[in-house]
Design a protein around this motif. Structure first.
Motif, PDB file in Angstrom:
ATOM      1  N   UNK A 123      -5.453 103.317  78.386  1.00  0.00           N
ATOM      2  CA  UNK A 123      -5.460 104.975  78.397  1.00  0.00           C
ATOM      3  C   UNK A 123      -4.407 105.580  77.956  1.00  0.00           C
ATOM      4  N   UNK A 124      -3.277 104.600  77.713  1.00  0.00           N
ATOM      5  CA  UNK A 124      -2.004 105.053  77.205  1.00  0.00           C
ATOM      6  C   UNK A 124      -2.051 105.219  75.635  1.00  0.00           C
ATOM      7  N   UNK A 125      -1.376 106.431  75.168  1.00  0.00           N
ATOM      8  CA  UNK A 125      -1.879 106.620  73.635  1.00  0.00           C
ATOM      9  C   UNK A 125      -0.720 106.277  72.782  1.00  0.00           C
ATOM     10  N   UNK A 126       0.382 105.861  73.241  1.00  0.00           N
ATOM     11  CA  UNK A 126       1.494 105.356  72.611  1.00  0.00           C
ATOM     12  C   UNK A 126       1.039 103.955  71.646  1.00  0.00           C
ATOM     13  N   UNK A 127       2.106 103.890  70.916  1.00  0.00           N
ATOM     14  CA  UNK A 127       1.790 102.579  69.867  1.00  0.00           C
ATOM     15  C   UNK A 127       2.382 101.227  70.611  1.00  0.00           C
ATOM     16  N   UNK A 128       3.257 101.359  71.494  1.00  0.00           N
ATOM     17  CA  UNK A 128       3.842 100.134  72.235  1.00  0.00           C
ATOM     18  C   UNK A 128       3.753 100.427  73.628  1.00  0.00           C
ATOM     19  N   UNK A 129       3.089  99.725  74.521  1.00  0.00           N
ATOM     20  CA  UNK A 129       2.990  99.859  75.855  1.00  0.00           C
ATOM     21  C   UNK A 129       3.204  98.532  76.750  1.00  0.00           C
ATOM     22  N   UNK A 130       3.922  99.053  77.848  1.00  0.00           N
ATOM     23  CA  UNK A 130       4.364  97.946  78.718  1.00  0.00           C
ATOM     24  C   UNK A 130       3.365  98.210  79.946  1.00  0.00           C
ATOM     25  N   UNK A 131       2.609  97.483  80.370  1.00  0.00           N
ATOM     26  CA  UNK A 131       1.472  97.719  81.545  1.00  0.00           C
ATOM     27  C   UNK A 131       2.590  96.687  82.619  1.00  0.00           C
TER      28      UNK A 131
ATOM     29  N   UNK B 209      12.754  96.591  69.215  1.00  0.00           N
ATOM     30  CA  UNK B 209      12.499  97.250  67.741  1.00  0.00           C
ATOM     31  C   UNK B 209      11.846  98.486  67.680  1.00  0.00           C
ATOM     32  N   UNK B 210      11.150  98.677  69.241  1.00  0.00           N
ATOM     33  CA  UNK B 210      10.543 100.065  69.293  1.00  0.00           C
ATOM     34  C   UNK B 210      10.906 100.499  70.797  1.00  0.00           C
ATOM     35  N   UNK B 211      10.526 101.863  71.074  1.00  0.00           N
ATOM     36  CA  UNK B 211      10.372 102.428  72.636  1.00  0.00           C
ATOM     37  C   UNK B 211       9.271 101.912  72.975  1.00  0.00           C
TER      38      UNK B 211
ATOM     39  N   UNK C  34      16.454 101.586  79.751  1.00  0.00           N
ATOM     40  CA  UNK C  34      16.655 102.596  78.533  1.00  0.00           C
ATOM     41  C   UNK C  34      15.999 102.508  77.503  1.00  0.00           C
ATOM     42  N   UNK C  35      14.965 101.285  77.309  1.00  0.00           N
ATOM     43  CA  UNK C  35      13.950 101.245  76.284  1.00  0.00           C
ATOM     44  C   UNK C  35      12.647 102.197  76.511  1.00  0.00           C
ATOM     45  N   UNK C  36      12.413 102.344  77.840  1.00  0.00           N
ATOM     46  CA  UNK C  36      11.233 102.927  78.117  1.00  0.00           C
ATOM     47  C   UNK C  36      10.968 104.225  78.215  1.00  0.00           C
ATOM     48  N   UNK C  37       9.786 104.867  77.858  1.00  0.00           N
ATOM     49  CA  UNK C  37       9.372 105.957  78.160  1.00  0.00           C
ATOM     50  C   UNK C  37       8.326 105.884  79.248  1.00  0.00           C
ATOM     51  N   UNK C  38       8.109 107.158  79.910  1.00  0.00           N
ATOM     52  CA  UNK C  38       7.199 106.788  81.157  1.00  0.00           C
ATOM     53  C   UNK C  38       5.682 107.303  80.916  1.00  0.00           C
ATOM     54  N   UNK C  39       4.755 106.443  81.226  1.00  0.00           N
ATOM     55  CA  UNK C  39       3.423 106.831  81.059  1.00  0.00           C
ATOM     56  C   UNK C  39       2.662 107.061  82.423  1.00  0.00           C
ATOM     57  N   UNK C  40       1.702 106.963  82.680  1.00  0.00           N
ATOM     58  CA  UNK C  40       1.005 106.631  84.176  1.00  0.00           C
ATOM     59  C   UNK C  40       1.589 105.509  84.965  1.00  0.00           C
ATOM     60  N   UNK C  41       2.714 105.796  85.713  1.00  0.00           N
ATOM     61  CA  UNK C  41       3.194 104.677  86.551  1.00  0.00           C
ATOM     62  C   UNK C  41       2.393 104.723  88.102  1.00  0.00           C
TER      63      UNK C  41
ATOM     64  N   UNK D  42       0.343  96.274  71.558  1.00  0.00           N
ATOM     65  CA  UNK D  42       0.899  97.182  70.441  1.00  0.00           C
ATOM     66  C   UNK D  42      -0.516  97.789  69.905  1.00  0.00           C
ATOM     67  N   UNK D  43      -0.609  98.811  69.063  1.00  0.00           N
ATOM     68  CA  UNK D  43      -1.661  99.533  68.453  1.00  0.00           C
ATOM     69  C   UNK D  43      -1.842  98.927  67.164  1.00  0.00           C
ATOM     70  N   UNK D  44      -3.284  98.596  66.966  1.00  0.00           N
ATOM     71  CA  UNK D  44      -3.398  98.007  65.721  1.00  0.00           C
ATOM     72  C   UNK D  44      -4.007  98.960  64.552  1.00  0.00           C
ATOM     73  N   UNK D  45      -4.420  98.537  63.551  1.00  0.00           N
ATOM     74  CA  UNK D  45      -4.647  99.277  62.372  1.00  0.00           C
ATOM     75  C   UNK D  45      -6.066 100.164  62.708  1.00  0.00           C
TER      76      UNK D  45
END
Length: 229
Positions: free
Chosen positions: A102-110, A150-152, A173-180, A125-128
């Motif tokens: 459900x996360x819209x980002x291109x790089x997600x850490x669950x 390489x990305x956030x 420092x590398x993370x943005x917050x999604x649904x935690x 990672x989000x693909x084509x």
């Protein structure tokens, strides 16, 4: 399309039923994994409420973990039994995938709580095609978790909230917050299945997803952990 979902790998067990575009779900309990009889009774009640029979199901989505050893085995065994008895297709869903999708980002850490002072994690990672694809998965102590720089990365999953103070400053420092607050749920399994359009597997091929061999602490390890706390 009528799809059933079973998710018992985490602290909150649930079942869900999709009839057309409508999804209805029930929580079976929190804490210990429910017994197979409890899951079957919940499924029966949910089907009656929706006016759907087992023979009308098009498939079953099953949360295969990683998660509680007993929980994932319960989900798999119930789904296998229903599939073999009624010829219903089954689709295995990795619980971390369901949380991340459900996360819209291109790089997600669950991140989910693996207990024993560890976390289950997976990177996506989000693909084509615009879909998140898992590139790695594992289990480790929170302070050992790292991601490529390489990305956030957008982090999601209740395991991040549970162990937030134990992750390294470099990782934070590398993370943005999604649904935690997210945990794997049966309703999420249905959403993931619809988005990914994966093929069913033979019921005898359905198996838990294990990323750790050790499933419990020894007595000495539990005592040492308590003393450290």
């Amino acid at each position: 399309m009528n799809w059933l979902a079973i998710e018992t790998s985490g602290n909150a067990a649930s079942i869900a039923l999709q009839v057309g575009d409508r999804i209805e779900s029930d929580v079976l309990g929190t804490g210990n994994a429910p017994a197979s009889g409890e899951v079957l009774a919940g499924i029966a009640a949910l089907l009656v409420r929706a006016g759907v029979t087992l023979d009308q199901l098009d498939g079953i989505a099953v949360g295969v973990g990683p998660g509680a050893f007993t929980g994932v085995r319960v989900a798999c065994s119930v789904a296998q039994g229903l599939s073999l008895a009624k010829g219903i297709p089954v689709v295995p869903v990795v619980s971390l995938d369901a949380v991340a999708q459900s996360e819209p980002a291109d790089a997600v850490l669950a991140v989910l709580d693996a207990r024993m002072g560890e976390v289950y994690w997976a990177r996506y990672r989000r693909d084509a095609g615009g879909l998140l694809q898992r590139e790695a998965m594992g289990v480790c102590a929170p302070d050992a978790l790292a991601v490529p720089d390489d990305v956030r990365w957008t982090v999601c999953g209740a395991g991040f909230t549970e162990y937030r103070e134990q992750f390294s400053p470099a990782l934070l420092a590398q993370l943005d917050t999604g649904d935690i607050t997210a945990i794997a749920s049966a309703a999420q399994l249905l959403t993931w299945r619809a988005a990914m359009q994966v093929e069913a597997v033979a019921p005898e091929a359905l198996a838990p997803c294990y990323v750790r061999d050790k499933v419990a602490l020894t007595t000495a390890e539990r005592v040492a952990k308590a003393l450290k706390a």
